[in-house]
Scaffold this active site. Structure first.
Site, PDB file in Angstrom:
ATOM      1  N   ASP A 126     -52.972  53.840 -14.200  1.00 24.09           N
ATOM      2  CA  ASP A 126     -52.020  54.639 -13.425  1.00 24.09           C
ATOM      3  C   ASP A 126     -52.335  56.135 -13.532  1.00 24.09           C
ATOM      4  O   ASP A 126     -53.255  56.553 -14.252  1.00 24.09           O
ATOM      5  CB  ASP A 126     -50.599  54.313 -13.918  1.00 24.09           C
ATOM      6  CG  ASP A 126     -49.629  54.152 -12.777  1.00 24.09           C
ATOM      7  OD1 ASP A 126     -49.799  54.857 -11.763  1.00 24.09           O
ATOM      8  OD2 ASP A 126     -48.684  53.349 -12.894  1.00 24.09           O
ATOM      9  N   ASP A 183     -45.784  53.828  -3.919  1.00 21.55           N
ATOM     10  CA  ASP A 183     -45.249  52.558  -4.435  1.00 21.55           C
ATOM     11  C   ASP A 183     -44.526  51.777  -3.345  1.00 21.55           C
ATOM     12  O   ASP A 183     -43.753  52.345  -2.563  1.00 21.55           O
ATOM     13  CB  ASP A 183     -44.244  52.838  -5.566  1.00 21.55           C
ATOM     14  CG  ASP A 183     -44.940  53.089  -6.898  1.00 21.55           C
ATOM     15  OD1 ASP A 183     -46.166  53.320  -6.903  1.00 21.55           O
ATOM     16  OD2 ASP A 183     -44.245  53.046  -7.922  1.00 21.55           O
TER      17      ASP A 183
HETATM   18  C1  GLA Z   1     -46.279  53.491 -11.038  1.00 22.70           C
HETATM   19  C2  GLA Z   1     -47.156  52.476 -10.309  1.00 22.70           C
HETATM   20  C3  GLA Z   1     -46.424  51.154 -10.198  1.00 22.70           C
HETATM   21  C4  GLA Z   1     -46.062  50.641 -11.591  1.00 22.70           C
HETATM   22  C5  GLA Z   1     -45.249  51.685 -12.341  1.00 22.70           C
HETATM   23  C6  GLA Z   1     -45.050  51.321 -13.804  1.00 22.70           C
HETATM   24  O1  GLA Z   1     -45.155  53.829 -10.293  1.00 22.70           O
HETATM   25  O2  GLA Z   1     -47.512  52.964  -9.035  1.00 22.70           O
HETATM   26  O3  GLA Z   1     -47.226  50.205  -9.520  1.00 22.70           O
HETATM   27  O4  GLA Z   1     -47.242  50.336 -12.292  1.00 22.70           O
HETATM   28  O5  GLA Z   1     -45.874  52.970 -12.301  1.00 22.70           O
HETATM   29  O6  GLA Z   1     -44.345  52.285 -14.501  1.00 22.70           O
END
Ligand code: GLA
Length: 376
Positions: A126, A183
């Site tokens: 991430d 997301d």
């Molecule tokens: C980010 C990522 C998500 C998930 C969250 C976990 O938002 O884009 O896909 O992995 O972190 O905290």
């Protein structure tokens, strides 16, 4: 590690967020096998954020939370492997993960070594809390180099959300897929915005490093994690899945597969769509021109055996038509050739007449066709 097809599997985040455990992962592994998901190609089982303690151990290594994973990670990995599945984990290019657990910044080689020692096959990486003075490309190159040299094949899944023009540098790292969108939420408006966000990134989609449109929300029906959304209809889930397949996005299921409805299973296990997603050629998608601004979207992808996958997708909130002129594939009527269209959801077969294929689609609906070149 060289990856030639969009990776497929299951990821814990969309439904479980921090409520993950050894038992959940073992049960999910069992269900991936018994429902036929594994045999349909979903072979990575990935634990997302929130698996560790808040502090690293005295030796500097990240420590799995003993309440969630009392047997340690190697034991979980061994179980996942015993089911014929591959095991994925999660870390972050920042000092902390997005949920504020330890990230891998400045510990890249140590963490890669730890993941390899546990038998990890996939790392989602991430982009939260990354250094404001070091460029993302350097942070991802560093983990990429660490993974390539850790003694084990670990698929590097870069989760940069399309930030900092990552399309321009992500292939400089050793990533095999990269998050090209924000997301996802269990919400039609968000899914629609991710699809549109992807349009300018279509030329970057390629074998070796796939554009990842984020995990699937098919089947969540509002039962996902906090703030992830209140749900979509099965028709909208079908459209979402169809687009992810047509666009050759990695396919990571995010629902609780222990409680899937028949409709959810039917969507996730559509073999003809999975075959389009996994087509060995992975050619660039064509965004087809429409007659009018208000028409539905249309896309096509030439497949390895000469067929053409065609998607007609109504992102509008009203009924719209979608128009495919076969001249866009060089199939003018003068060639004596046309397409025999096979609908991968209904099984319907239609031979295109006069070089034009027109369909009328309800709001949010889509049709995916596999066209075979035949004599008129
Ligand atoms: C980010 C990522 C998500 C998930 C969250 C976990 O938002 O884009 O896909 O992995 O972190 O905290």
């Amino acid at each position: 590690m060289i990856v030639t097809r969009p990776p497929m599997g299951w990821n814990s985040w969309n439904t479980f967020e921090e409520n993950i455990s050894d038992q959940l992962i073992r049960e999910t592994a069992d269900i991936m096998v018994s429902t036929g998901l594994r045999d349909a190609g979903y072979d990575y089982l990935v634990i997302d954020d929130c698996w560790s303690l808040r502090e690293r151990g005295a030796d500097g290594r990240i420590v799995p939370n003993p309440e969630k994973f009392p047997n340690g990670m190697k034991s979980v990995a061994d179980y996942v492997h015993s089911k014929g599945l591959k095991f994925g984990m999660y870390s972050c290019a920042g000092g902390l993960t997005c949920a504020s657990y330890p990230g891998s910044f400045d510990h890249e080689f140590l963490d890669a070594d730890t993941f390899a020692s546990w038998g990890v096959d996939f790392l989602k990486y991430d982009y939260c809390f990354h250094s404001p003075i070091m460029e993302g490309k350097v942070l991802y190159r560093r983990m990429g180099t660490a993974l390539e040299n850790c003694g084990r094949d670990i698929l590097f899944s870069a989760c940069t959300w399309g930030a900092d023009h990552s399309e321009d540098w992500i292939k400089e790292t050793s990533a095999s897929m990269w998050r090209s969108t924000n997301d996802i939420h269990d919400d039609w408006e968000v899914v629609k915005s991710l699809i549109r966000q992807q349009f300018p990134l279509i030329p970057y989609q390629s074998q070796g490093c796939f554009n990842d449109m984020d995990m699937l929300v098919v089947g969540l029906h509002g039962n996902g994690g906090e703030n992830i959304g209140s749900g979509m209809t099965d028709l909208e889930y079908r459209t979402h899945f169809s687009i992810w397949c047509l666009f050759a996005s990695p396919l990571f299921i995010g629902c609780d597969i222990r409680n899937m409805s028949e409709a959810t299973k039917e969507i996730l296990l559509n073999k003809e769509l999975i075959a389009i997603n996994q087509d060995p050629a992975s050619r660039q998608l064509i965004h087809l021109k429409q007659d009018f601004r208000l028409d539905a979207e249309a896309f096509a992808r030439p497949l390895a055996n000469g067929d053409i996958a065609i998607g007609m997708v109504n992102l509008n909130d009203h009924k719209s038509r979608s128009v495919i002129g076969l001249d866009q594939f060089g199939l003018n009527p003068g060639t004596g050739k046309t397409l025999l269209m096979h609908n991968v959801w209904t099984g319907e077969d239609i031979k295109v007449k006069n070089g034009v294929f027109v369909r009328s689609l309800e709001a949010h609906d889509c049709e995916i066709w596999r066209g075979k070149v035949v004599d008129i």
